[in-house]
Design a protein around this motif. Structure first.
Motif, short mmCIF file in Angstrom:
data_model
loop_
_atom_site.label_atom_id
_atom_site.label_comp_id
_atom_site.label_asym_id
_atom_site.label_seq_id
_atom_site.Cartn_x
_atom_site.Cartn_y
_atom_site.Cartn_z
N GLN A 298 -24.72 3.50 7.96
CA GLN A 298 -25.24 4.03 9.22
C GLN A 298 -26.60 4.72 9.06
N ALA A 299 -27.19 4.65 7.90
CA ALA A 299 -28.46 5.35 7.64
C ALA A 299 -29.59 4.77 8.49
N ARG A 300 -30.47 5.65 8.92
CA ARG A 300 -31.62 5.22 9.70
C ARG A 300 -32.78 4.80 8.80
N ARG A 301 -32.74 5.24 7.56
CA ARG A 301 -33.78 4.88 6.59
C ARG A 301 -33.17 3.91 5.58
N PRO A 302 -34.02 3.21 4.84
CA PRO A 302 -33.49 2.38 3.75
C PRO A 302 -32.77 3.25 2.73
#
Length: 115
Positions: free
Chosen positions: A20-24
């Motif tokens: 669910q991370a917004r960043r890599p």
């Protein structure tokens, strides 16, 4: 052993911290019995500040977290899996020098920044 500058990931936190991370996210699968794993984790910890705010570098103890390790078919240590939007985009199996790791992390960030 993973350093404090790296995010500790477990079977229980994998979905939230990686999928669910917004960043890599780069996940370092390691084990205490693996001789090159400690040095590789230390190099990742040294590189982490260079990529602060651009990506998450996490560590996952493969022996303590067998569900995730088996789900991603990680058979060798160390293994780095690179995630973007919850999908594996690339991997590195085996220890690599700092210059190779820096370039790999940079390749993850560059396309993300230019979106």
């Amino acid at each position: 052993m993973p350093e404090n500058t790296l995010t500790t990931i477990t079977d229980a936190t994998f979905d939230e911290l990686v999928l669910q991370a917004r960043r890599p996210v780069v996940v370092d699968f390691w084990a205490t019995w693996c001789p090159p794993c400690g040095p590789m984790s230390r190099v990742l910890a040294e590189l982490a500040p260079e990529f602060d705010g651009q990506l998450v570098i996490g560590t996952l103890d493969a022996d303590q977290n067998p569900v995730t390790t088996m789900a991603y078919r990680v058979l060798a240590m160390p293994t780095l899996l690179f995630f973007r939007d919850g999908v594996v985009t690339s991997s590195i199996v085996g220890a690599r020098p700092k210059s190779v790791l820096r370039a790999a992390l940079g390749n993850v960030v560059t396309p993300y920044v230019n979106r």
